[in-house]
Design a protein around this motif. Structure first.
Motif, PDB file in Angstrom:
ATOM      1  N   MET A 293     148.841 102.759 -44.205  1.00 41.79           N
ATOM      2  CA  MET A 293     149.381 102.519 -42.870  1.00 41.79           C
ATOM      3  C   MET A 293     148.288 102.769 -41.839  1.00 41.79           C
ATOM      4  SD  MET A 293     152.809 104.115 -41.120  1.00 41.79           S
ATOM      5  CE  MET A 293     152.149 105.798 -41.124  1.00 41.79           C
ATOM      6  N   LYS A 294     148.193 101.869 -40.861  1.00 45.33           N
ATOM      7  CA  LYS A 294     147.138 101.980 -39.862  1.00 45.33           C
ATOM      8  C   LYS A 294     147.671 102.588 -38.568  1.00 45.33           C
ATOM      9  CE  LYS A 294     144.374  98.176 -41.665  1.00 45.33           C
ATOM     10  NZ  LYS A 294     143.740  96.868 -41.384  1.00 45.33           N
ATOM     11  N   LYS A 295     146.810 103.360 -37.909  1.00 45.46           N
ATOM     12  CA  LYS A 295     147.176 104.013 -36.660  1.00 45.46           C
ATOM     13  C   LYS A 295     146.034 103.850 -35.674  1.00 45.46           C
ATOM     14  CE  LYS A 295     148.497 108.504 -34.731  1.00 45.46           C
ATOM     15  NZ  LYS A 295     148.746 109.942 -35.049  1.00 45.46           N
ATOM     16  N   THR A 296     146.382 103.562 -34.437  1.00 42.18           N
ATOM     17  CA  THR A 296     145.362 103.369 -33.394  1.00 42.18           C
ATOM     18  C   THR A 296     145.215 104.654 -32.571  1.00 42.18           C
ATOM     19  OG1 THR A 296     145.885 101.007 -33.236  1.00 42.18           O
ATOM     20  CG2 THR A 296     144.680 102.001 -31.397  1.00 42.18           C
ATOM     21  N   ILE A 297     143.991 105.129 -32.481  1.00 38.63           N
ATOM     22  CA  ILE A 297     143.680 106.338 -31.703  1.00 38.63           C
ATOM     23  C   ILE A 297     142.869 105.930 -30.478  1.00 38.63           C
ATOM     24  CG2 ILE A 297     142.500 108.556 -31.691  1.00 38.63           C
ATOM     25  CD1 ILE A 297     142.998 108.790 -34.638  1.00 38.63           C
ATOM     26  N   VAL A 298     143.266 106.414 -29.326  1.00 41.52           N
ATOM     27  CA  VAL A 298     142.564 106.105 -28.076  1.00 41.52           C
ATOM     28  C   VAL A 298     141.686 107.290 -27.694  1.00 41.52           C
ATOM     29  CG1 VAL A 298     142.803 105.501 -25.646  1.00 41.52           C
ATOM     30  CG2 VAL A 298     144.438 104.597 -27.321  1.00 41.52           C
ATOM     31  N   HIS A 299     140.388 107.048 -27.565  1.00 43.15           N
ATOM     32  CA  HIS A 299     139.441 108.084 -27.157  1.00 43.15           C
ATOM     33  C   HIS A 299     139.136 107.886 -25.665  1.00 43.15           C
ATOM     34  CE1 HIS A 299     138.670 109.329 -31.304  1.00 43.15           C
ATOM     35  NE2 HIS A 299     138.615 108.041 -31.621  1.00 43.15           N
ATOM     36  N   ARG A 300     139.587 108.807 -24.867  1.00 40.60           N
ATOM     37  CA  ARG A 300     139.362 108.719 -23.415  1.00 40.60           C
ATOM     38  C   ARG A 300     138.048 109.422 -23.042  1.00 40.60           C
ATOM     39  NH1 ARG A 300     143.728 106.621 -21.081  1.00 40.60           N
ATOM     40  NH2 ARG A 300     145.757 106.807 -22.124  1.00 40.60           N
ATOM     41  N   SER A 301     137.249 108.751 -22.237  1.00 43.30           N
ATOM     42  CA  SER A 301     135.971 109.312 -21.812  1.00 43.30           C
ATOM     43  C   SER A 301     136.194 110.397 -20.753  1.00 43.30           C
ATOM     44  CB  SER A 301     135.080 108.208 -21.249  1.00 43.30           C
ATOM     45  OG  SER A 301     133.896 108.753 -20.724  1.00 43.30           O
ATOM     46  N   ALA A 302     135.399 111.460 -20.859  1.00 38.09           N
ATOM     47  CA  ALA A 302     135.489 112.543 -19.868  1.00 38.09           C
ATOM     48  C   ALA A 302     134.614 112.271 -18.647  1.00 38.09           C
ATOM     49  CB  ALA A 302     135.068 113.859 -20.515  1.00 38.09           C
ATOM     50  N   ALA A 303     133.796 111.222 -18.701  1.00 36.91           N
ATOM     51  CA  ALA A 303     132.865 110.935 -17.608  1.00 36.91           C
ATOM     52  C   ALA A 303     133.561 110.735 -16.265  1.00 36.91           C
ATOM     53  CB  ALA A 303     132.024 109.713 -17.964  1.00 36.91           C
ATOM     54  N   PRO A 304     134.704 109.998 -16.190  1.00 33.62           N
ATOM     55  CA  PRO A 304     135.347 109.827 -14.877  1.00 33.62           C
ATOM     56  C   PRO A 304     135.752 111.147 -14.229  1.00 33.62           C
ATOM     57  CG  PRO A 304     136.179 108.208 -16.424  1.00 33.62           C
ATOM     58  CD  PRO A 304     135.354 109.176 -17.219  1.00 33.62           C
ATOM     59  N   PHE A 305     136.164 112.117 -15.038  1.00 35.53           N
ATOM     60  CA  PHE A 305     136.572 113.419 -14.483  1.00 35.53           C
ATOM     61  C   PHE A 305     135.353 114.173 -13.929  1.00 35.53           C
ATOM     62  CE2 PHE A 305     139.743 112.307 -17.648  1.00 35.53           C
ATOM     63  CZ  PHE A 305     140.936 112.502 -16.957  1.00 35.53           C
ATOM     64  N   TYR A 306     134.240 114.139 -14.682  1.00 36.67           N
ATOM     65  CA  TYR A 306     133.026 114.802 -14.207  1.00 36.67           C
ATOM     66  C   TYR A 306     132.497 114.132 -12.937  1.00 36.67           C
ATOM     67  CZ  TYR A 306     132.924 117.142 -18.743  1.00 36.67           C
ATOM     68  OH  TYR A 306     133.232 117.902 -19.837  1.00 36.67           O
ATOM     69  N   THR A 307     132.564 112.803 -12.908  1.00 44.36           N
ATOM     70  CA  THR A 307     132.066 112.071 -11.737  1.00 44.36           C
ATOM     71  C   THR A 307     132.908 112.389 -10.502  1.00 44.36           C
ATOM     72  OG1 THR A 307     131.382 110.275 -13.217  1.00 44.36           O
ATOM     73  CG2 THR A 307     131.478 109.796 -10.861  1.00 44.36           C
ATOM     74  N   ALA A 308     134.236 112.431 -10.698  1.00 41.04           N
ATOM     75  CA  ALA A 308     135.127 112.744  -9.576  1.00 41.04           C
ATOM     76  C   ALA A 308     134.879 114.164  -9.081  1.00 41.04           C
ATOM     77  CB  ALA A 308     136.575 112.575 -10.006  1.00 41.04           C
ATOM     78  N   ALA A 309     134.682 115.098 -10.010  1.00 44.75           N
ATOM     79  CA  ALA A 309     134.405 116.482  -9.616  1.00 44.75           C
ATOM     80  C   ALA A 309     133.083 116.588  -8.847  1.00 44.75           C
ATOM     81  CB  ALA A 309     134.362 117.367 -10.861  1.00 44.75           C
ATOM     82  N   ALA A 310     132.107 115.813  -9.299  1.00 45.22           N
ATOM     83  CA  ALA A 310     130.812 115.826  -8.611  1.00 45.22           C
ATOM     84  C   ALA A 310     130.947 115.257  -7.200  1.00 45.22           C
ATOM     85  CB  ALA A 310     129.801 115.019  -9.417  1.00 45.22           C
ATOM     86  N   ALA A 311     131.737 114.194  -7.060  1.00 39.75           N
ATOM     87  CA  ALA A 311     131.945 113.602  -5.732  1.00 39.75           C
ATOM     88  C   ALA A 311     132.617 114.600  -4.802  1.00 39.75           C
ATOM     89  CB  ALA A 311     132.797 112.337  -5.860  1.00 39.75           C
ATOM     90  N   TRP A 312     133.598 115.328  -5.309  1.00 42.45           N
ATOM     91  CA  TRP A 312     134.289 116.356  -4.506  1.00 42.45           C
ATOM     92  C   TRP A 312     133.311 117.448  -4.081  1.00 42.45           C
ATOM     93  CZ3 TRP A 312     139.251 116.893  -2.656  1.00 42.45           C
ATOM     94  CH2 TRP A 312     139.606 118.155  -2.153  1.00 42.45           C
ATOM     95  N   ALA A 313     132.473 117.880  -5.012  1.00 44.25           N
ATOM     96  CA  ALA A 313     131.508 118.959  -4.712  1.00 44.25           C
ATOM     97  C   ALA A 313     130.493 118.508  -3.658  1.00 44.25           C
ATOM     98  CB  ALA A 313     130.799 119.382  -5.987  1.00 44.25           C
ATOM     99  N   VAL A 314     130.003 117.265  -3.786  1.00 44.96           N
ATOM    100  CA  VAL A 314     129.020 116.763  -2.818  1.00 44.96           C
ATOM    101  C   VAL A 314     129.636 116.667  -1.430  1.00 44.96           C
ATOM    102  CG1 VAL A 314     127.658 114.739  -2.159  1.00 44.96           C
ATOM    103  CG2 VAL A 314     127.652 115.540  -4.527  1.00 44.96           C
ATOM    104  N   TYR A 315     130.873 116.186  -1.359  1.00 46.76           N
ATOM    105  CA  TYR A 315     131.533 116.057  -0.057  1.00 46.76           C
ATOM    106  C   TYR A 315     131.773 117.433   0.547  1.00 46.76           C
ATOM    107  CZ  TYR A 315     134.444 113.991   3.564  1.00 46.76           C
ATOM    108  OH  TYR A 315     134.929 113.570   4.771  1.00 46.76           O
ATOM    109  N   ALA A 316     132.132 118.389  -0.327  1.00 43.78           N
ATOM    110  CA  ALA A 316     132.390 119.742   0.161  1.00 43.78           C
ATOM    111  C   ALA A 316     131.128 120.386   0.736  1.00 43.78           C
ATOM    112  CB  ALA A 316     132.956 120.599  -0.979  1.00 43.78           C
ATOM    113  N   LEU A 317     129.982 120.042   0.161  1.00 43.75           N
ATOM    114  CA  LEU A 317     128.725 120.597   0.682  1.00 43.75           C
ATOM    115  C   LEU A 317     128.340 119.967   2.011  1.00 43.75           C
ATOM    116  CD1 LEU A 317     126.620 120.740  -2.621  1.00 43.75           C
ATOM    117  CD2 LEU A 317     127.597 122.672  -1.367  1.00 43.75           C
ATOM    118  N   ALA A 318     128.753 118.723   2.219  1.00 45.89           N
ATOM    119  CA  ALA A 318     128.332 118.004   3.429  1.00 45.89           C
ATOM    120  C   ALA A 318     129.304 118.159   4.584  1.00 45.89           C
ATOM    121  CB  ALA A 318     128.147 116.518   3.097  1.00 45.89           C
ATOM    122  N   PHE A 319     130.595 118.358   4.274  1.00 44.17           N
ATOM    123  CA  PHE A 319     131.596 118.395   5.341  1.00 44.17           C
ATOM    124  C   PHE A 319     132.525 119.595   5.144  1.00 44.17           C
ATOM    125  CE2 PHE A 319     130.433 113.973   4.601  1.00 44.17           C
ATOM    126  CZ  PHE A 319     130.062 113.559   5.877  1.00 44.17           C
TER     127      PHE A 319
END
Length: 236
Positions: A1-27
């Motif tokens: 029997m076959k099963k499909t596994i979805v691997h979600r990348s963590a990169a979008p979360f790190y990128t969003a966190a970095a964007a928040w940190a950069v904005y927090a430093l500037a404003f």
């Protein structure tokens, strides 16, 4: 029997966190306006990153859950049957010869139907005891030997002769599997034949059968035919 596994990348979360940190430093985020802007920017960065780093899907083969019917012999048949079907699929993929592969697929389909019939009617289990204990495992043994010899890449006398014998007997094996499946319906065929005979006899006695109707019509025609003095019969 076959099963499909979805691997979600963590990169979008790190990128969003970095964007928040950069904005927090500037404003100053303690101001409501900047806080809202930072949230919007972070979400935008997250969704753009999701488009760049897409989820990866992986299809894997997993073992089916064991079937528990409460009947130990039936459970063993089901488990052994699932293993046999899995092995047939593996051999079908591994063997390059299209004729042999086609015959393996036939055996897989016939075996699957046999298992389904017995699973639905466990009282038929004794009818496939020899099939499960000898014919099925011997067939898999022959096919595995064929695959091993075929993978050697040589055509010596022993290898070529053995492979040819396996090829020659495969048609007979397919026929044997077909007859095993057919034999499982022997009792039903006899019951249906008996029911049909009884039904035909009852309809004939009641005058409902086609032959009986024709016979009645002919009798009515004969009763309407009267002889004259000249011996000539007139049909009214």
């Amino acid at each position: 029997m076959k099963k499909t596994i979805v691997h979600r990348s963590a990169a979008p979360f790190y990128t969003a966190a970095a964007a928040w940190a950069v904005y927090a430093l500037a404003f100053p985020l303690y101001k409501v306006g900047h806080f809202v802007i930072a949230a919007v920017v972070t979400l935008a960065v997250f969704f753009v990153s999701r488009c760049i780093w897409k989820d990866k899907k992986e299809v894997i083969e997993v073992e089916p859950e064991p079937v528990r019917t409460g009947n130990e012999a039936l459970d063993k048949m089901i488990a052994d049957g699932q293993l046999a079907l899995k092995e047939m699929r593996r051999l079908d993929d591994a063997i390059d010869d299209e004729v042999i592969s086609g015959q393996i697929r036939q055996l897989e389909e016939l075996s699957k139907k046999i298992f389904e019939v017995v699973q639905q009617k466990p009282e038929k289990l004794p009818q496939i005891r020899k099939f499960m204990g000898y014919y099925l495992p011997t067939t898999l043994k022959l096919l595995n030997a064929y695959h091993r010899m075929d993978s050697q890449g040589v055509s010596g006398g022993n290898i070529g002769g053995t492979m040819e014998r396996v090829e020659n007997i495969m048609g007979t094996i397919v026929t044997a599997f077909e007859r095993q499946l057919d034999a499982l319906f022997g009792a039903e065929a006899l019951d249906i034949s008996t029911d049909i005979t009884v039904l035909e006899n009852m309809m004939a006695r009641e005058g409902l059968a086609e032959d009986a109707v024709h016979h009645t019509v002919n009798e009515e025609k004969d009763s309407k035919t009267e002889p004259t003095d000249g011996g000539i019969q007139l049909e009214l």
